[in-house]
Design an enzyme around this catalytic site. Structure first.
Site, PDB file in Angstrom:
ATOM      1  N   LYS A  53      -0.322  34.677 -20.848  1.00 55.13           N
ATOM      2  CA  LYS A  53       0.191  33.941 -22.010  1.00 55.13           C
ATOM      3  C   LYS A  53      -0.073  34.739 -23.289  1.00 55.13           C
ATOM      4  O   LYS A  53       0.810  34.875 -24.148  1.00 55.13           O
ATOM      5  CB  LYS A  53      -0.454  32.548 -22.083  1.00 55.13           C
ATOM      6  CG  LYS A  53       0.078  31.608 -20.997  1.00 55.13           C
ATOM      7  CD  LYS A  53      -0.669  30.274 -20.895  1.00 55.13           C
ATOM      8  CE  LYS A  53      -0.113  29.495 -19.701  1.00 55.13           C
ATOM      9  NZ  LYS A  53      -0.766  28.187 -19.477  1.00 55.13           N
ATOM     10  N   GLN A  97      -6.108  25.416 -21.308  1.00 57.05           N
ATOM     11  CA  GLN A  97      -5.717  25.726 -19.936  1.00 57.05           C
ATOM     12  C   GLN A  97      -6.361  24.720 -18.981  1.00 57.05           C
ATOM     13  O   GLN A  97      -7.559  24.433 -19.065  1.00 57.05           O
ATOM     14  CB  GLN A  97      -6.146  27.166 -19.591  1.00 57.05           C
ATOM     15  CG  GLN A  97      -5.664  27.661 -18.241  1.00 57.05           C
ATOM     16  CD  GLN A  97      -4.137  27.760 -18.141  1.00 57.05           C
ATOM     17  OE1 GLN A  97      -3.448  28.029 -19.114  1.00 57.05           O
ATOM     18  NE2 GLN A  97      -3.615  27.543 -16.951  1.00 57.05           N
ATOM     19  N   ASP A 120       2.250  22.512 -25.069  1.00 54.99           N
ATOM     20  CA  ASP A 120       2.306  22.279 -23.621  1.00 54.99           C
ATOM     21  C   ASP A 120       3.075  20.993 -23.299  1.00 54.99           C
ATOM     22  O   ASP A 120       3.484  20.773 -22.160  1.00 54.99           O
ATOM     23  CB  ASP A 120       0.883  22.135 -23.060  1.00 54.99           C
ATOM     24  CG  ASP A 120       0.465  23.328 -22.211  1.00 54.99           C
ATOM     25  OD1 ASP A 120       1.350  24.015 -21.681  1.00 54.99           O
ATOM     26  OD2 ASP A 120      -0.750  23.549 -22.086  1.00 54.99           O
TER      27      ASP A 120
END
Ligand code: GUN
Length: 286
Positions: A53, A97, A120
């Site tokens: 990422k 995460q 997200d």
């Protein structure tokens, strides 16, 4: 018949080129997109995802900030960092995460992220907005799958779509997006009685189960579009999906490979959400 291969690498490269141009434009306007990534613990797969990422950001001209915590970190410490990033006008996206270590309340952590920076799309408000067809950050993996349908010219209206898996990250938002696009959607999961009955009537079959090579060719309707969301590591170190590619490709009309299918699209959509968040921040200032 051998299925057409849907190339996620090629589509990602094209979209990331466009995103890099948009990020450069925003930077000129004084709003360089910036993503903050928080990694807690030492899960090796999570470390690889976070590295990819951050690298994806750098290549697209998006600034990235990385914050790492040990597996025994205090949840309060991470929540304090999220509060600091929420208040930082230079940060447009905040990503924690997953999975988090067991002593964390995952829901509380996700809810602590500002809705405007939830790139997200996991915050309950964004999930609710998506379910009602309002403007929302859409979770990256199912959003990437929708981009694949679009670029391949795959028609969803009236199609029978079957999603295997009901996770918050993939299965549920995937079902919402397919429904909004006019498909008739069935969500299958571990308690589904006759899985093959459902999969064999799917024009669109999305596998998000987390079990290597679970979907075999005999479960696929001839000509179907098969989307493999799985990323599993085999004992020999090789990656494979949730679909048994070798048997499924002889039955399907189109199929995504692993690697090189949905995987790169997830990060591409994360970059897209971060650029979009910066664009909205600039508009609010305007
Ligand atoms: N863990 C597995 N997939 C994801 C994802 O898309 N975002 C985050 N934050 N964690 C994940």
């Amino acid at each position: 018949m051998t299925a057409r291969i849907i190339d996620g690498n090629a589509l990602s490269a094209k979209l990331r080129g466009e995103l890099a141009a948009q990020a450069a434009e925003l930077t000129v306007q004084g709003e360089q997109p910036c993503l903050a990534v928080i990694l807690v613990g030492s899960d090796p797969a999570s470390a690889v995802y976070v590295r990819n990422k951050v690298a994806g950001c750098e290549k697209a001209g998006i600034k990235s900030l990385k914050f790492e915590y040990g597996a025994d970190a205090e949840p309060a410490e991470v929540l304090a960092k999220i509060a600091e990033l929420n208040a930082d006008a230079g940060v447009h996206g905040i990503l924690v995460q997953l999975p988090l270590p067991k002593h964390f309340d995952e829901k509380a952590v996700l809810e602590a992220i500002s809705v405007e920076k939830d790139v997200d799309g996991f915050h309950a408000e964004n999930v609710g907005r998506l379910s009602q067809g309002q403007e929302a950050f859409v979770p990256c993996t199912p959003n990437g799958v929708m981009e694949m349908f679009k670029s391949e010219g795959i028609s969803l209206r009236g199609a029978e779509a079957v999603v295997i898996g009901r996770s918050n990250i993939v299965g549920k938002p995937m079902a919402m997006l397919l429904t909004a696009a006019g498909a008739t959607v069935t969500v299958c999961h571990s308690a589904t009685r006759d899985l093959n009955f459902h999969t064999r009537r799917a024009d669109i079959l999305v596998a998000a189960i987390g079990k290597p090579k679970f979907v075999t060719g005999d479960m696929v309707k001839p000509g179907a579009v098969v989307i493999d969301v799985g990323i599993n590591r085999l004992p020999d170190g090789k990656l494979c999906g949730d679909v048994d590619f070798e048997s499924a490709k002889d039955v399907a009309g189109a199929i995504t490979p692993v690697p090189g299918g949905v995987g790169p699209m997830t990060i591409t959509m994360l970059l897209a959400n971060t650029v979009e968040s910066a664009r909205r921040a600039l508009r609010r200032k305007g």
